[in-house]
Design a protein around this motif. Structure first.
Motif, mmCIF file in Angstrom:
data_model
loop_
_atom_site.group_PDB
_atom_site.id
_atom_site.type_symbol
_atom_site.label_atom_id
_atom_site.label_comp_id
_atom_site.label_asym_id
_atom_site.label_seq_id
_atom_site.Cartn_x
_atom_site.Cartn_y
_atom_site.Cartn_z
ATOM 1 N N ASN A 58 -0.916 3.742 0.082
ATOM 2 C CA ASN A 58 0.274 3.190 0.733
ATOM 3 C C ASN A 58 0.545 1.752 0.294
ATOM 4 O O ASN A 58 1.697 1.365 0.049
ATOM 5 C CB ASN A 58 0.121 3.248 2.254
ATOM 6 C CG ASN A 58 0.177 4.668 2.787
ATOM 7 O OD1 ASN A 58 0.791 5.539 2.201
ATOM 8 N ND2 ASN A 58 -0.511 4.906 3.897
ATOM 9 N N ARG A 65 3.916 0.498 -1.877
ATOM 10 C CA ARG A 65 4.806 -0.605 -1.493
ATOM 11 C C ARG A 65 4.849 -1.687 -2.583
ATOM 12 O O ARG A 65 5.896 -2.296 -2.824
ATOM 13 C CB ARG A 65 4.367 -1.200 -0.163
ATOM 14 C CG ARG A 65 4.715 -0.320 1.024
ATOM 15 C CD ARG A 65 4.526 -1.041 2.352
ATOM 16 N NE ARG A 65 5.126 -0.274 3.424
ATOM 17 C CZ ARG A 65 4.536 0.753 4.060
ATOM 18 N NH1 ARG A 65 3.288 1.074 3.727
ATOM 19 N NH2 ARG A 65 5.153 1.420 5.002
ATOM 20 N N ILE A 96 6.337 7.855 -3.610
ATOM 21 C CA ILE A 96 7.681 7.274 -3.613
ATOM 22 C C ILE A 96 8.625 8.009 -4.567
ATOM 23 O O ILE A 96 9.706 7.527 -4.881
ATOM 24 C CB ILE A 96 7.640 5.770 -3.942
ATOM 25 C CG1 ILE A 96 7.037 5.520 -5.325
ATOM 26 C CG2 ILE A 96 6.849 5.024 -2.870
ATOM 27 C CD1 ILE A 96 7.047 4.049 -5.739
ATOM 28 N N GLN A 101 0.581 -5.968 0.848
ATOM 29 C CA GLN A 101 1.435 -4.946 1.451
ATOM 30 C C GLN A 101 0.790 -4.317 2.686
ATOM 31 O O GLN A 101 -0.417 -4.387 2.896
ATOM 32 C CB GLN A 101 1.744 -3.854 0.420
ATOM 33 C CG GLN A 101 2.361 -4.364 -0.876
ATOM 34 C CD GLN A 101 3.699 -5.021 -0.686
ATOM 35 O OE1 GLN A 101 4.465 -4.642 0.215
ATOM 36 N NE2 GLN A 101 4.013 -6.012 -1.527
ATOM 37 N N VAL A 129 3.902 5.532 4.033
ATOM 38 C CA VAL A 129 5.118 5.364 3.244
ATOM 39 C C VAL A 129 5.841 6.706 3.253
ATOM 40 O O VAL A 129 5.316 7.699 2.756
ATOM 41 C CB VAL A 129 4.808 4.956 1.796
ATOM 42 C CG1 VAL A 129 6.081 4.918 0.967
ATOM 43 C CG2 VAL A 129 4.117 3.605 1.772
#
Length: 536
Positions: free
Chosen positions: A59, A63, A96, A171, A176
């Motif tokens: 995660n 980010r 992502i 981060q 996410v």
């Protein structure tokens, strides 16, 4: 029908979608303390990472990628030895919606530039050891807008390079959740490029979730309690592809930075490794280590081998210290998301026909045919396949995609024999078949005969251009350690007694080792060069 149209598309949202990154989040929640990775760094330092810790690192990295402009549909490339960092960066990209590609760290400058230029990543991650080399090439990589280093060895990196760990530390580690679809591209795996520039095989998320990973469970009997010694390089389908299935299932990876047989043997004993998968070369190297013993490999219950004829020397050496252990042989390729056929055996006698070229039977997710040059079904010919694990195609290469996927089938380029019981026997790559005196010769058939000699450890056979024969059958033989090297004349006589005359090698070269790729597969293109240079 109207009622169905009014239902929400649950498969397009986190409620019910099938994406690889989501499974890492689930492991982090349901198996938080389960060991995901035991990493042995370049100095032998040992670091444990649980599934919760791996998910949190993933995660943070995701980010960090987004902060550098990476979005769904982009590509992320990484050039590094295997590491926990590598695995987390891979999952971060997938979470992502970016596609991930691994670059071989042994590549020369032009090879790096080709793959980076072809895949056009927005973000490039490089092991600190190689940052100086890549930094000198950045001005020739127009797609790369950001770059990070993976700090594995502690060497200084050029100005402007931020470590992946430092970027992630800035981060948040919470989940996410972005729009990602099972049809999104997850991996671009570059083939070895034996006959031309490497091809970028496109693999979507769905291939693993609905097909490939299930076959690892059904056929290879992979379970979450397995502890794997994992030495396949992550820029290959065997490396990152196999890791994908193992982490989706929730197994533990023992991941060494360097693949040194002596240290690997120590790691197997120390960590209680239960499964090893690699090419025959690796198993032979382990067997020749001084510490190879029943005690050293007492925890191992399954070994999987691929990428070459199963040598009798390998089975005999392991049977002496681990009698009754199960071996698995398999065949696959990147275009099928790795795994295609599989079979269990304990001794070579348990293989159908006692034939070490056996690669098992097609897995339940695979439909196969063997066809001749006219496309008609045949006992011996090219293997063609259909499967939910089939690639989307070759990245930015519609012409070669059309050559491979046609008439409703994936054409593998592999010559196979199919018997009446559905067993597959690998003969050769179609382009590696030797054409001598107007006849076709399978290199594996000649290799199998040479390896039946008690003083031969492993053999490789190629065709070399010849004015009279078109191609001359040429053999390279590595003798058994600790024994007198066999005479070339004796090996040729052995072949004359077992094979038709046109299959007998015109020359046999005794060598200390064979050229191999990072996985241990024999590089026959290099042997052809050596053989040509040795001709009078």
């Amino acid at each position: 029908m109207n009622a169905m149209r009014s239902l929400p598309d649950v498969h397009a949202s986190p409620v019910g979608r099938a994406t690889i990154g989501d499974q890492m989040r689930r492991h982090g929640r349901t198996n938080p303390n389960k060991l995901a990775v035991i990493y042995y760094g370049p100095t032998g330092d040992r670091v444990e990472t649980t599934y919760r810790e791996l998910d949190q690192r993933t995660n943070r990295y995701a980010r960090a990628f987004m902060a550098r402009g990476v979005t769904r549909g982009d590509r992320v490339a990484m050039m590094s030895h295997n590491s926990t960092d590598y695995l987390a960066a891979y999952y971060a990209a997938l979470k992502i919606g970016a596609a991930f590609t691994g670059v071989n760290y042994a590549y020369k400058d032009d090879e790096i530039l080709y793959q980076v230029g072809h895949s056009a990543p927005r973000l490039l991650i490089v092991e600190d050891t190689f940052c100086d080399k890549v930094a000198a090439l950045l001005d020739r990589m127009p797609s790369v807008e950001a770059w990070l280093s993976s700090s594995l060895t502690g060497v200084d990196v050029p100005d402007g390079w931020v470590s992946l760990a430092d970027a992630g530390a800035e981060q948040d580690a919470s989940d996410v959740v972005v729009d990602v679809d099972e049809h999104d591209l997850a991996l671009i795996i570059y083939t070895s490029g034996t006959e031309a520039r490497p091809k970028g095989v496109m693999i979507p998320h769905r291939n693993y979730l609905i097909s490939t990973t299930q076959t690892w469970s059904w056929a290879l009997e992979v379970v979450a309690t397995d502890t794997w010694l994992y030495v396949m390089p992550y820029h290959t389908i065997a490396g990152l592809g196999g890791t994908t299935s193992l982490t989706l299932i929730g197994a533990t990876l023992v991941l060494p930075y360097a693949v040194d047989p002596a240290s690997c043997l120590e790691i197997v004993h120390r960590e209680g490794v239960t499964v090893i998968a690699q090419t025959p070369t690796f198993f032979l190297k382990l067997a020749h280590e001084e510490g190879f013993s029943s005690e050293a490999v007492s925890s191992v219950n399954r070994c999987f081998t691929y990428g070459g004829l199963v040598p009798a020397a390998m089975i005999e050496a392991w049977s002496a210290v681990r009698p009754g252990m199960r071996w698995g042989t398999y065949w696959g390729q990147s275009e099928l998301t790795q795994l295609g056929s599989f079979g269990w055996f304990r001794t070579l006698d348990e293989m159908p026909d006692g034939d070490p070229s056996w690669v098992g039977k097609p897995l339940t997710n695979l439909e196969v045919r063997v066809v001749n040059e006219d496309g008609a079904d045949s006992d011996l010919g090219e293997l063609i396949c259909r499967s939910p694990s089939t690639m989307l195609g070759y990245y930015n290469d519609p012409e070669r995609t059309a050559e491979t996927i046609k008439d409703g089938w994936l054409h593998t380029g592999d010559m196979m024999r199919l018997d009446g019981d559905g067993n597959l026997f690998f003969y050769d790559r179609v382009k590696d078949m030797i054409k001598t005196g107007g006849m076709n010769v399978s290199s594996q058939e000649v290799e199998r005969t040479l390896q039946s000699h008690p003083d031969v450890m492993i053999a490789a056979v190629v065709g070399v251009q010849d004015d009279y024969w078109s191609e001359a059958v040429t053999a390279f033989v590595v003798p058994q350690p600790g024994r007198d090297a066999p005479r070339s004349e004796a090996l040729i006589a052995l072949c004359k007694g077992e094979l038709s005359g046109y299959k007998v090698p015109r020359a046999v070269h005794l060598v200390d080792n064979l050229p191999r790729d990072p996985q241990g597969k024999i590089l026959k293109r290099e042997l052809r060069k050596l053989a040509a240079a040795a001709q009078p």
